[in-house]
Design a protein around this motif. Structure first.
Motif, PDB file in Angstrom:
ATOM      1  N   ARG A  50     -61.276   0.395 -17.952  1.00 44.93           N
ATOM      2  CA  ARG A  50     -61.331   0.596 -19.404  1.00 44.93           C
ATOM      3  C   ARG A  50     -62.017  -0.553 -20.137  1.00 44.93           C
ATOM      4  O   ARG A  50     -61.984  -0.607 -21.362  1.00 44.93           O
ATOM      5  CB  ARG A  50     -59.920   0.773 -19.952  1.00 44.93           C
ATOM      6  N   LEU A  51     -62.599  -1.472 -19.391  1.00 46.97           N
ATOM      7  CA  LEU A  51     -63.297  -2.582 -20.045  1.00 46.97           C
ATOM      8  C   LEU A  51     -64.696  -2.135 -20.467  1.00 46.97           C
ATOM      9  O   LEU A  51     -65.231  -1.148 -19.967  1.00 46.97           O
ATOM     10  CB  LEU A  51     -63.416  -3.759 -19.076  1.00 46.97           C
ATOM     11  N   SER A  52     -65.298  -2.910 -21.365  1.00 48.11           N
ATOM     12  CA  SER A  52     -66.687  -2.642 -21.735  1.00 48.11           C
ATOM     13  C   SER A  52     -67.601  -3.093 -20.605  1.00 48.11           C
ATOM     14  O   SER A  52     -67.181  -3.836 -19.716  1.00 48.11           O
ATOM     15  CB  SER A  52     -67.031  -3.409 -23.006  1.00 48.11           C
ATOM     16  N   GLY A  53     -68.847  -2.638 -20.639  1.00 49.49           N
ATOM     17  CA  GLY A  53     -69.796  -2.995 -19.599  1.00 49.49           C
ATOM     18  C   GLY A  53     -69.948  -4.502 -19.435  1.00 49.49           C
ATOM     19  O   GLY A  53     -70.003  -5.024 -18.323  1.00 49.49           O
ATOM     20  N   GLY A  54     -69.991  -5.218 -20.566  1.00 48.70           N
ATOM     21  CA  GLY A  54     -70.154  -6.668 -20.508  1.00 48.70           C
ATOM     22  C   GLY A  54     -68.954  -7.342 -19.867  1.00 48.70           C
ATOM     23  O   GLY A  54     -69.106  -8.253 -19.043  1.00 48.70           O
ATOM     24  N   GLN A  55     -67.766  -6.863 -20.228  1.00 52.64           N
ATOM     25  CA  GLN A  55     -66.555  -7.450 -19.643  1.00 52.64           C
ATOM     26  C   GLN A  55     -66.502  -7.183 -18.143  1.00 52.64           C
ATOM     27  O   GLN A  55     -66.155  -8.058 -17.360  1.00 52.64           O
ATOM     28  CB  GLN A  55     -65.312  -6.851 -20.318  1.00 52.64           C
ATOM     29  N   ARG A  56     -66.877  -5.948 -17.752  1.00 53.27           N
ATOM     30  CA  ARG A  56     -66.884  -5.629 -16.321  1.00 53.27           C
ATOM     31  C   ARG A  56     -67.829  -6.541 -15.568  1.00 53.27           C
ATOM     32  O   ARG A  56     -67.514  -7.023 -14.487  1.00 53.27           O
ATOM     33  CB  ARG A  56     -67.348  -4.183 -16.113  1.00 53.27           C
ATOM     34  N   GLN A  57     -69.006  -6.780 -16.155  1.00 53.32           N
ATOM     35  CA  GLN A  57     -69.975  -7.637 -15.488  1.00 53.32           C
ATOM     36  C   GLN A  57     -69.408  -9.042 -15.304  1.00 53.32           C
ATOM     37  O   GLN A  57     -69.565  -9.644 -14.253  1.00 53.32           O
ATOM     38  CB  GLN A  57     -71.273  -7.682 -16.296  1.00 53.32           C
ATOM     39  N   LEU A  58     -68.712  -9.534 -16.329  1.00 51.08           N
ATOM     40  CA  LEU A  58     -68.109 -10.863 -16.217  1.00 51.08           C
ATOM     41  C   LEU A  58     -67.027 -10.869 -15.137  1.00 51.08           C
ATOM     42  O   LEU A  58     -66.881 -11.841 -14.390  1.00 51.08           O
ATOM     43  CB  LEU A  58     -67.509 -11.296 -17.561  1.00 51.08           C
ATOM     44  N   VAL A  59     -66.266  -9.769 -15.030  1.00 48.68           N
ATOM     45  CA  VAL A  59     -65.230  -9.695 -14.001  1.00 48.68           C
ATOM     46  C   VAL A  59     -65.862  -9.752 -12.616  1.00 48.68           C
ATOM     47  O   VAL A  59     -65.372 -10.451 -11.717  1.00 48.68           O
ATOM     48  CB  VAL A  59     -64.385  -8.408 -14.162  1.00 48.68           C
ATOM     49  N   LEU A  60     -66.990  -9.044 -12.443  1.00 44.62           N
ATOM     50  CA  LEU A  60     -67.645  -9.062 -11.133  1.00 44.62           C
ATOM     51  C   LEU A  60     -68.216 -10.443 -10.825  1.00 44.62           C
ATOM     52  O   LEU A  60     -68.235 -10.871  -9.662  1.00 44.62           O
ATOM     53  CB  LEU A  60     -68.753  -7.997 -11.078  1.00 44.62           C
ATOM     54  N   ILE A  61     -68.658 -11.150 -11.867  1.00 44.11           N
ATOM     55  CA  ILE A  61     -69.111 -12.533 -11.648  1.00 44.11           C
ATOM     56  C   ILE A  61     -67.911 -13.402 -11.264  1.00 44.11           C
ATOM     57  O   ILE A  61     -67.996 -14.238 -10.359  1.00 44.11           O
ATOM     58  CB  ILE A  61     -69.821 -13.083 -12.906  1.00 44.11           C
ATOM     59  N   ALA A  62     -66.779 -13.171 -11.916  1.00 38.62           N
ATOM     60  CA  ALA A  62     -65.564 -13.912 -11.561  1.00 38.62           C
ATOM     61  C   ALA A  62     -65.185 -13.659 -10.107  1.00 38.62           C
ATOM     62  O   ALA A  62     -64.768 -14.569  -9.386  1.00 38.62           O
ATOM     63  CB  ALA A  62     -64.409 -13.506 -12.476  1.00 38.62           C
ATOM     64  N   ARG A  63     -65.357 -12.416  -9.661  1.00 42.34           N
ATOM     65  CA  ARG A  63     -65.050 -12.105  -8.266  1.00 42.34           C
ATOM     66  C   ARG A  63     -65.953 -12.907  -7.329  1.00 42.34           C
ATOM     67  O   ARG A  63     -65.506 -13.421  -6.303  1.00 42.34           O
ATOM     68  CB  ARG A  63     -65.235 -10.602  -8.007  1.00 42.34           C
ATOM     69  N   ALA A  64     -67.244 -13.027  -7.709  1.00 44.96           N
ATOM     70  CA  ALA A  64     -68.171 -13.815  -6.893  1.00 44.96           C
ATOM     71  C   ALA A  64     -67.756 -15.289  -6.882  1.00 44.96           C
ATOM     72  O   ALA A  64     -67.872 -15.964  -5.862  1.00 44.96           O
ATOM     73  CB  ALA A  64     -69.593 -13.661  -7.417  1.00 44.96           C
TER      74      ALA A  64
END
Lengths: 283, 357
Positions: free
Chosen positions: A148-162
């Protein structure tokens, strides 16, 4: 005394006369790129020039047709999946997941390569995941539903995962592609901050450069301006061939950009001294 | 007294240090643990209730006394020889189908997948029908069903391995559909050829699923197989999350996708084939139960697996108790699970919400 040893652990990620493609058809040939920890490399080129295929090959997801990928002097194909994943993290384009995982669960999956086959993340992994979120300033999202996050938030989450993966190299596949203008700025800003953080630490202490503070970053983008903003090194691709690679000032010129994209592109300096590029609409 | 104070002090300090985020994570997992405990209690209560009802009515006190070894000999016979094996079988079948369904849904990144996606039910059905057609003894029919289910999935896996397509998941699912319908065609052929007065009713009944004739001696040989299937699922339960992100992402996170996925498929197939051999083809459980579990605890597989297992066990026990009590004749389980499952599933679809993408 320890410093040289630590640096040698993460040497560089490089391709050597690499030919990429699916099946037997080569999409690109004679590709030579390399990135060191602490370097940002921006991969630019028109759609279909082979950026994603190159990334998949550099991650070992796709076998090279010829040539090879080297990770710290070792051929990539000699390394196991977890070994590669402890060295290179991959940030795909923000996607809608099939299941509504919590953000922290998504970030914790970045720890898979550091856990045994039957193991589950423990306290250390949770701390690593949480501090990765914190480093990007999105720790308040930790218990939100990722889907349910916005696209930008999701991208930041995936960067956090990296980041939680704690690798010396990060590959980002068009991290701003599907984002609106504001989110592009946010995501790009965070990428630059990661890079800058490293710079600062290097100045302060030249001992103990650990993997998480001096990462080598490769990202692809549609927007040459992003390379100017990041002050990155640039690799220009066209039709699967590397046109030119080097510092942004030498690679992103009006002539080369016009050649690569096949339209008239002009690089100009704004009144604030920043470089930017624009295209003219053809008659 | 001072020791207690000291302990409390440390706890407070650590809570502060770890921050509110990590603290609420702790609360979250406590929530799912207490739900698991609650469901365990419910399943035990349901089992006690199921022990009470039937043609030979027993009171709660009777049941407890008999379980403690102090009941009448009639009650002992009913409980230990008839009801307990059947209740145990129902719990096992429900747990196995729900676990396999939850695993397959995560693996194939699709909440609409059920345990027979790779043809295990169709294969088991063909095996059992062949056994009935050849007038084999019950044990051999069960073995044929188990072997048929395993063989169907093995065949699917082999075909998918030969077709070296980029999207392995899609190839697996489509091959499963093909092998499943092929097995279905062979089953239909056997039904046409079968003796319509003797074999055909047995075939029909088997294909609708039932626990009516389950005995202790049916259960015991299958129990180790079910346990053998559950062990890898439990051990790999965190890694299943990573697989649900898709092949490329899982591999880039350091997971050997082919190996882990293969292991999960073998394990889920093992439990499904075993319980199908025991109870016949029972649809809907493996599809609907993981949904309910996901609505309660979310998709994270470490939390999802135990909750799915418990709800599946309790649900099938409820349905089986209905099947043996609502009419004089036994109602096939497959009919009841469809009658209950289909409207419930439509309600889920209309409701949407948590658990869906």
């Amino acid at each position: 005394m320890n410093a040289p040893g630590v640096i040698q652990v993460a040497d560089r990620l490089a391709t050597r006369d690499l030919a990429i493609g699916y099946g037997k058809v080569a999409i690109g040939e004679n590709i030579n790129v390399s990135v060191r920890p602490g370097q940002i490399l921006c991969l630019l080129g028109p759609n279909g020039c082979g950026k994603t295929t190159l990334f998949r090959t550099m991650l070992g997801l796709l076998a090279p047709l010829r040539g090879g990928v080297e990770l710290n002097g070792q051929p990539l194909k000699a390394l196991s999946r977890p070994e590669i994943a402890r060295q290179i993290a991959y940030v795909p384009q923000a996607h809608a997941p099939h299941f509504p995982y919590q953000v922290l669960d998504i970030v914790l999956m970045g720890r898979a390569a550091r856990l045994g086959l039957f193991a589950r993340p423990g306290e250390r992994d949770r701390v690593a995941a949480y501090s990765a979120l914190k480093r990007l300033g999105i720790e308040q999202l930790a218990f939100r539903d990722y889907s349910r996050l916005s696209g930008g938030q999701r991208q930041l989450v995936l960067i956090a995962r990296a980041l939680a993966q704690e690798t010396p190299f990060i590959i980002l596949d068009e991290p701003t592609a599907s984002l609106d203008f504001g989110n592009q700025a946010v995501v790009l800003g965070e990428i630059r901050k990661l890079f800058r953080n490293k710079d600062k630490r290097e100045v302060q202490v030249d001992l103990q450069i650990d993997a998480s503070s001096a990462q080598g970053i490769i990202l692809s983008t549609h927007d040459p301006d992003q390379a100017f903003l990041l002050g990155a090194d640039v690799a220009l691709m066209k039709d699967g061939a590397m046109v030119k690679a080097g510092p942004v000032a030498e690679t992103l010129t009006s002539e080369l950009l016009s050649h690569v994209y096949g339209v008239s592109i002009k690089v100009e300096e704004t009144s604030s001294g920043r470089r930017t590029c624009s295209f003219n609409l053809q008659e | 007294m001072s020791e207690l104070d000291h302990d409390m002090h440390i706890t407070e300090g650590e809570t502060q240090k770890s921050g509110t985020g990590l603290f609420s994570l702790l609360k979250d997992s406590i929530g799912s643990i207490s739900l698991t405990v609650l469901l365990m209690g419910l399943v035990v209560l349901l089992s006690l209730f199921a022990l009470m009802i039937g043609p030979f009515q027993l009171s709660f006190v009777d049941v407890v006394q008999t379980l403690l070894g102090q009941g009448s000999s009639a009650a002992e016979t009913v409980i230990f020889n008839i009801r307990l094996p059947r209740i145990f079988a129902a719990l096992m079948v429900g747990a196995a189908l729900a676990a396999a369904g939850a695993s397959y849904q995560a693996l194939f990144r699709n909440p609409l997948v059920s345990p027979d996606i790779l043809g295990v039910s169709a294969g088991a059905g063909l095996g059992a029908v062949l056994g009935i057609f050849l007038s084999l003894p019950v044990f051999a029919i069960q073995f044929f069903a188990f072997a048929g289910g395993m063989a169907a999935v093995l065949l699917v896996g082999l075909i998918a391995a030969v077709i070296r397509n980029a999207d392995q998941t899609l190839v697996l699912v489509l091959t499963g559909v093909v092998i499943g319908s092929l097995a279905g065609a062979a089953t239909s052929l056997l039904k046409v050829l079968a003796d319509p007065y003797d074999q055909l009713p047995a075939i029909t009944f088997w294909l609708l699923g039932s626990l009516a004739s389950v005995t202790k001696s049916d259960l015991l040989p299958l129990l180790p197989l079910v346990i053998a299937g559950f062990v890898p699922l439990i051990l790999l339960r965190w890694r299943v999350n990573v697989l649900s992100l898709g092949d490329d992402e899982a591999r880039s996170l350091g997971v050997n996708v082919v190996f882990v996925r293969g292991l999960v498929i073998i394990a889920a197939t093992l439990v499904t084939a075993s319980v199908t051999a025991l109870a016949g083809v029972i649809g809907w459980v493996g599809l609907v139960i993981p949904h309910i579990a996901r609505m309660l605890v979310g998709p994270e597989f470490v939390k999802l697996l135990p909750v799915s297992v418990l709800i599946g066990a309790g649900y099938l026990l409820m349905v089986d108790t209905l099947a043996r009590t609502i009419s004089v004749a036994e109602v096939p389980l497959g009919i009841l699970t469809a009658v209950i499952g289909a409207p419930f599933f439509i309600w889920l679809l209309a409701r949407g919400g948590r658990g869906w993408s």
